[in-house]
Scaffold this active site. Sequence first.
Site, PDB file in Angstrom:
ATOM      1  N   ARG A  81       9.337 -38.944  -5.361  1.00  0.00           N
ATOM      2  CA  ARG A  81      10.754 -38.678  -4.930  1.00  0.00           C
ATOM      3  C   ARG A  81      10.943 -37.466  -4.277  1.00  0.00           C
ATOM      4  O   ARG A  81      10.668 -36.463  -4.977  1.00  0.00           O
ATOM      5  CB  ARG A  81      11.687 -39.192  -5.767  1.00  0.00           C
ATOM      6  CG  ARG A  81      13.138 -38.683  -5.246  1.00  0.00           C
ATOM      7  CD  ARG A  81      13.979 -39.435  -6.479  1.00  0.00           C
ATOM      8  NE  ARG A  81      15.566 -39.441  -5.860  1.00  0.00           N
ATOM      9  CZ  ARG A  81      16.380 -38.469  -6.361  1.00  0.00           C
ATOM     10  NH1 ARG A  81      15.970 -37.191  -7.147  1.00  0.00           N
ATOM     11  NH2 ARG A  81      17.795 -38.323  -6.099  1.00  0.00           N
ATOM     12  N   ASN A 158      21.327 -37.221  -2.957  1.00  0.00           N
ATOM     13  CA  ASN A 158      21.168 -36.833  -4.678  1.00  0.00           C
ATOM     14  C   ASN A 158      22.514 -36.556  -5.288  1.00  0.00           C
ATOM     15  O   ASN A 158      23.466 -35.828  -4.929  1.00  0.00           O
ATOM     16  CB  ASN A 158      20.313 -35.588  -4.762  1.00  0.00           C
ATOM     17  CG  ASN A 158      20.024 -35.406  -6.403  1.00  0.00           C
ATOM     18  OD1 ASN A 158      19.337 -36.227  -6.962  1.00  0.00           O
ATOM     19  ND2 ASN A 158      20.691 -34.248  -6.915  1.00  0.00           N
ATOM     20  N   GLU A 159      22.897 -37.360  -6.502  1.00  0.00           N
ATOM     21  CA  GLU A 159      23.765 -37.252  -7.371  1.00  0.00           C
ATOM     22  C   GLU A 159      25.330 -36.611  -6.604  1.00  0.00           C
ATOM     23  O   GLU A 159      25.719 -35.583  -6.766  1.00  0.00           O
ATOM     24  CB  GLU A 159      23.552 -35.821  -8.415  1.00  0.00           C
ATOM     25  CG  GLU A 159      22.089 -36.453  -9.169  1.00  0.00           C
ATOM     26  CD  GLU A 159      21.920 -35.243 -10.161  1.00  0.00           C
ATOM     27  OE1 GLU A 159      22.453 -34.180 -10.152  1.00  0.00           O
ATOM     28  OE2 GLU A 159      20.721 -35.532 -10.866  1.00  0.00           O
ATOM     29  N   HIS A 225      20.464 -41.547 -13.219  1.00  0.00           N
ATOM     30  CA  HIS A 225      19.784 -40.571 -13.645  1.00  0.00           C
ATOM     31  C   HIS A 225      20.168 -40.350 -15.111  1.00  0.00           C
ATOM     32  O   HIS A 225      21.244 -40.272 -15.599  1.00  0.00           O
ATOM     33  CB  HIS A 225      20.183 -39.295 -12.979  1.00  0.00           C
ATOM     34  CG  HIS A 225      19.830 -39.033 -11.472  1.00  0.00           C
ATOM     35  ND1 HIS A 225      20.174 -38.057 -10.555  1.00  0.00           N
ATOM     36  CD2 HIS A 225      19.069 -40.074 -10.679  1.00  0.00           C
ATOM     37  CE1 HIS A 225      19.507 -38.423  -9.350  1.00  0.00           C
ATOM     38  NE2 HIS A 225      18.934 -39.392  -9.364  1.00  0.00           N
ATOM     39  N   TYR A 227      19.854 -38.160 -18.326  1.00  0.00           N
ATOM     40  CA  TYR A 227      19.535 -36.849 -19.112  1.00  0.00           C
ATOM     41  C   TYR A 227      20.320 -36.804 -20.487  1.00  0.00           C
ATOM     42  O   TYR A 227      20.220 -38.039 -21.261  1.00  0.00           O
ATOM     43  CB  TYR A 227      19.601 -35.525 -18.425  1.00  0.00           C
ATOM     44  CG  TYR A 227      19.227 -35.313 -17.330  1.00  0.00           C
ATOM     45  CD1 TYR A 227      17.756 -34.709 -17.021  1.00  0.00           C
ATOM     46  CD2 TYR A 227      19.301 -35.984 -15.840  1.00  0.00           C
ATOM     47  CE1 TYR A 227      16.960 -34.611 -16.271  1.00  0.00           C
ATOM     48  CE2 TYR A 227      18.633 -35.707 -14.716  1.00  0.00           C
ATOM     49  CZ  TYR A 227      17.592 -35.043 -14.958  1.00  0.00           C
ATOM     50  OH  TYR A 227      16.550 -34.876 -13.753  1.00  0.00           O
ATOM     51  N   GLU A 254      15.972 -40.356 -11.880  1.00  0.00           N
ATOM     52  CA  GLU A 254      15.536 -39.214 -12.576  1.00  0.00           C
ATOM     53  C   GLU A 254      15.577 -39.102 -14.101  1.00  0.00           C
ATOM     54  O   GLU A 254      16.512 -40.046 -14.475  1.00  0.00           O
ATOM     55  CB  GLU A 254      16.356 -37.874 -11.943  1.00  0.00           C
ATOM     56  CG  GLU A 254      16.210 -37.390 -10.648  1.00  0.00           C
ATOM     57  CD  GLU A 254      16.888 -36.267 -10.310  1.00  0.00           C
ATOM     58  OE1 GLU A 254      17.572 -35.703 -11.398  1.00  0.00           O
ATOM     59  OE2 GLU A 254      17.448 -35.917  -9.148  1.00  0.00           O
ATOM     60  N   TRP A 284      11.788 -36.219 -13.690  1.00  0.00           N
ATOM     61  CA  TRP A 284      11.983 -34.863 -13.144  1.00  0.00           C
ATOM     62  C   TRP A 284      11.297 -34.104 -13.899  1.00  0.00           C
ATOM     63  O   TRP A 284      11.231 -33.864 -15.089  1.00  0.00           O
ATOM     64  CB  TRP A 284      13.504 -34.590 -13.145  1.00  0.00           C
ATOM     65  CG  TRP A 284      13.799 -33.347 -12.381  1.00  0.00           C
ATOM     66  CD1 TRP A 284      14.131 -32.317 -12.868  1.00  0.00           C
ATOM     67  CD2 TRP A 284      14.047 -33.252 -11.212  1.00  0.00           C
ATOM     68  NE1 TRP A 284      14.167 -31.256 -11.877  1.00  0.00           N
ATOM     69  CE2 TRP A 284      14.172 -32.020 -10.768  1.00  0.00           C
ATOM     70  CE3 TRP A 284      14.219 -34.220  -9.965  1.00  0.00           C
ATOM     71  CZ2 TRP A 284      14.698 -31.394  -9.625  1.00  0.00           C
ATOM     72  CZ3 TRP A 284      14.613 -33.778  -8.721  1.00  0.00           C
ATOM     73  CH2 TRP A 284      14.853 -32.590  -8.342  1.00  0.00           C
TER      74      TRP A 284
END
Length: 542
Positions: A81, A158-159, A225, A227, A254, A284
Amino acid sequence: MLTRLVTFLGLVALGVLGPATAHAQSSPGALATGIHISDGRLVEGNGNDFIMRGVNHAHTWYPGETQSLADVKALGANTVRVVLSNGHRWTKNSAADVAAVVRQCKANRLICVLEVHDTTGYGEDAAAGTLDQAADYWIGLKDVLVGEENYVIVNIGNEPWGNTNPAGWTDPTIAAIKKLRNAGFEHTIMVDAPNWGQDWQGVMRANAQTVYDADTTGNLIFSIHMYSVYDTAQEITDYLNAFVNAGLPILIGEFGGPPDQWGDPDEDTMMAAAQQLRLGYLAWSWSGNTDPILDLSIGFDPSRISSWGQRIFNGANGIAQTSREATVFGGGNPGDTQAPTAPGTPTASAVTATSLSLTWTAATDNVGVTGYDAVRVSGGSESTVAASTTNTVAVTGLTADTTYTFAVYARDAAGNRSARSATVNVTTDEGGSTPGVGCSVGYRIVGEWPGGFQGEITIRNTGTSAISGWTLAFAFANGQTVTNMWGGTPTQNGGAVRVTPASYTSTIPAAGSVTVGFTGSKGATNTAPTAFSLNGSTCATT
């Protein structure tokens, strides 16, 4: 990129959100000229399932690091990516530059996910651009991207929404999708979640069916994503299963693993769930992060893979073990039903009380061997203990003075698996230290907060031969306690700490190093340890 974390008060358990109840319709296939969606899954133009196993690469900030594409491919990735900019916030990537990136992805047999990063955190970050601006950028690149549908996925932005009014994400996302389709784009489109990509308020989850239905081609995939919001197995599996059960395509676009002051992402569950559900994941990121704890390689150097990188590439459910190259590159097409030959009988070396190395004669294949799985054989059962893209592997986590039986399988890009090799029996050592180890240890505090801190330990082998299996010993002087560790397993008695390696940090090459990270609790004073020993030998400190 995880440029901002949610506040503690904003963290919610995603499991309480209701899963989507409608079912996605099968892709009509009218515009399925390349990679597309079929029955809720990402497939190639020939209908072969394609499961992304790759990494993110910050191209727009490091345009000179194009060798990174070859490097991640050499480590087994099938997808990259690529971070781009439309010029709203960072230097715009020109059409010529994007065309060159696509050529290099293809030359390295990688599927290329292209994303505009300038949208990150819109609505909360005043510097962020809109999805409409990102769509205009893609339209400006149409001449470069048309004809690349077999190789390129367009990740609009992105985001593209922060934590401020994330419900505002839905309509602009639909509008951007329609704008690209009206402009004639036939690529699979990827859309990121709001809440800085983590969707902790469930907006993408609740509106996914509506967004999916807005794309008349059906060739749309959602990207979550993961996290620190995703620090429990329940949150991860609930979220992913909600999409799978609804027949809606999703991947982990991610994710991170190292913990921080906001939480400790459960990367093991992320990777295991992705493998079980046959979903893609993109870690990531390759290198160059502001916080280097998320660098998979140190300084863009493929010979200096961090502990986080070792986890991704060589750990359980990692890239080396699970990645399969896209068949569009000529390997592993559905017509390839020929399995590789069996590898040679493995031989053991560097046997310690808790680890050893296995080496075998390489298998052959009509197309090409892509990896090996080392298994432990016990009676009529077997379990995978390590995976490798080469004909050698380190096996760790063994018990002293115990006899084990090992064998090896080979596999190719189509997923064909060889017959099992002959077995080898190995008895681990009784224990004790390894004399003559040459080592140095670097200890640093990455960050501190009231009552806690994050540390990093780099162990360097200064000797002339590899160290396979190790135990690091040191002591805290101020009552610090290790609360979590990645890259190793700690045991602590008072201030004394002993660390044994994870499978992906077990071997330290001559002149090489491995890195172990951890979080800990502390009082008012947090003095660094002053002495370290490895397998009983004193190490220099750096």
